[in-house]
Design an enzyme around this catalytic site. Structure first.
Site, PDB file in Angstrom:
ATOM      1  N   GLU A   1       0.818  -1.218   0.000  1.00 50.17           N
ATOM      2  CA  GLU A   1       0.000   0.000   0.000  1.00 50.17           C
ATOM      3  C   GLU A   1       0.858   1.277   0.000  1.00 50.17           C
ATOM      4  O   GLU A   1       0.493   2.280   0.596  1.00 50.17           O
ATOM      5  CB  GLU A   1      -0.973   0.001   1.192  1.00 50.17           C
ATOM      6  CG  GLU A   1      -1.884  -1.219   1.202  1.00 50.17           C
ATOM      7  CD  GLU A   1      -2.890  -1.210   2.336  1.00 50.17           C
ATOM      8  OE1 GLU A   1      -2.873  -0.264   3.151  1.00 50.17           O
ATOM      9  OE2 GLU A   1      -3.708  -2.144   2.410  1.00 50.17           O
TER      10      GLU A   1
ATOM     11  N   ASN B   1      -9.457   0.898  -6.197  1.00 54.95           N
ATOM     12  CA  ASN B   1     -10.700   0.315  -5.709  1.00 54.95           C
ATOM     13  C   ASN B   1     -11.789   0.482  -6.755  1.00 54.95           C
ATOM     14  O   ASN B   1     -11.824   1.460  -7.489  1.00 54.95           O
ATOM     15  CB  ASN B   1     -11.125   0.922  -4.369  1.00 54.95           C
ATOM     16  CG  ASN B   1     -10.733   0.025  -3.204  1.00 54.95           C
ATOM     17  OD1 ASN B   1     -11.249  -1.086  -3.066  1.00 54.95           O
ATOM     18  ND2 ASN B   1      -9.799   0.488  -2.382  1.00 54.95           N
TER      19      ASN B   1
ATOM     20  N   ASP C   1     -13.069   3.713  -0.340  1.00 62.74           N
ATOM     21  CA  ASP C   1     -12.785   2.307  -0.603  1.00 62.74           C
ATOM     22  C   ASP C   1     -13.652   1.854  -1.781  1.00 62.74           C
ATOM     23  O   ASP C   1     -13.791   2.575  -2.750  1.00 62.74           O
ATOM     24  CB  ASP C   1     -13.010   1.488   0.676  1.00 62.74           C
ATOM     25  CG  ASP C   1     -12.111   0.264   0.749  1.00 62.74           C
ATOM     26  OD1 ASP C   1     -12.097  -0.513  -0.217  1.00 62.74           O
ATOM     27  OD2 ASP C   1     -11.448   0.075   1.773  1.00 62.74           O
TER      28      ASP C   1
END
Length: 288
Positions: free
Chosen positions: A119, A146, A195
């Site tokens: 990440e 995402n 997200d």
């Protein structure tokens, strides 16, 4: 909308993701625990399968079975045998990447993203898999991708740059290529990190907010339409299901929470549900 989100499966997922309503059941994954889960609201049955790698999503396949996004690529999954067979490798030159989130459009094309497993590095990109062929969309240079999500008319694709705090939209051309990618909504770290996105049947775009304690619904123009508060911080993605596709399901995560934080939100990582007056889009099978 009826009531508040309620936990319906206390499984304490490390990184619950990818809820998808398939054949009257909700399927979803726990990426970090390498698990695929299935929940039947009618019977209350809960089933789980182990995956050989981190698993980002599960979607139905028109020829039967499922396609899942494992760390190294797309695989066919047979829940009867529990077996996985590789379809195509993805990002073979980037061993620190993994597949994350996905959606199938009305044409049976699978759209998905890759991301840096740590990440940090901007090595993620979005791809399209259709008719047995994998194609790069041209959207890349992202640490955590995402989505995507698709509009009801199939003309717009919504994608998320989580660390960049961006919800963006692109136009899907007649040839399946993407054009006119543009920013819709910017998020500050205080709001949470965007997200997984999900499109509803009315054209709304839903976003789960990681570290934001809520899910939000936006118009196709980026106007905030609705906010749903949760008793946990990390909302990873919502999906519509139930017999009339008016139940909102949400996956959540314990990842990055301290023991003290989990004690304050013991339902973190659970699967939640809420009856809602908005209808979701049906789940299309991948045609390859």
């Amino acid at each position: 909308m009826t009531g508040e989100p309620a936990s319906i499966w206390s499984l304490g997922a490390e990184l619950g993701e990818g809820p998808t309503w398939i054949d009257d059941r909700l399927w979803f994954v726990d990426i970090k625990k390498k698990q695929i889960h299935r929940f039947d609201p009618d019977s209350g049955e809960k089933r789980s399968w182990s995956a050989p790698e981190q698993v980002g999503f599960i979607v139905p396949r028109a020829r039967g079975g499922f396609i899942v996004g494992l760390q190294s690529g797309l695989f066919a999954f047979d829940p009867g045998s529990g077996g996985f067979d590789q379809i195509v490798a993805v990002d073979r030159d980037k061993p620190n990447n993994r597949l994350n989130d996905a959606v199938v459009d009305g044409e049976g094309r699978l759209w998905f993203g890759t991301m840096h497993d740590g990440e940090r590095d901007r090595t993620g990109a979005f791809y399209c898999y259709a008719e047995g062929r994998l194609r790069h969309t041209g959207i890349d240079d992202i640490a955590i991708t995402n989505g995507p999500a698709i509009s009801p008319d199939g003309r717009s694709l919504y994608w998320v740059d989580t660390l960049g705090g961006r919800l963006c939209a692109a136009t899907i051309g007649a040839d399946g290529g993407l054009m006119d990618s543009r920013l819709l909504v910017s998020f500050t770290p205080e709001e949470g990190y965007p997200d997984g996105p999900t499109g509803d049947a009315e054209g709304g775009v839903w976003i789960g907010l990681y570290a934001g304690w809520q899910a939000r619904r936006y118009s196709p123009a980026g106007e905030l339409l609705q906010t749903i508060a949760f008793p946990v911080a990390n909302i990873t993605k919502v999906a519509f299901g139930g017999r009339d596709r008016r139940t909102l399901f949400a996956t959540t995560a314990r990842q990055l929470l301290s023991a003290e934080q989990i004690a304050g939100q013991p339902q973190a990582g659970d699967l939640f549900a809420l009856e809602i007056g908005i209808k979701g889009q049906p789940c299309t099978a991948v045609r390859d």
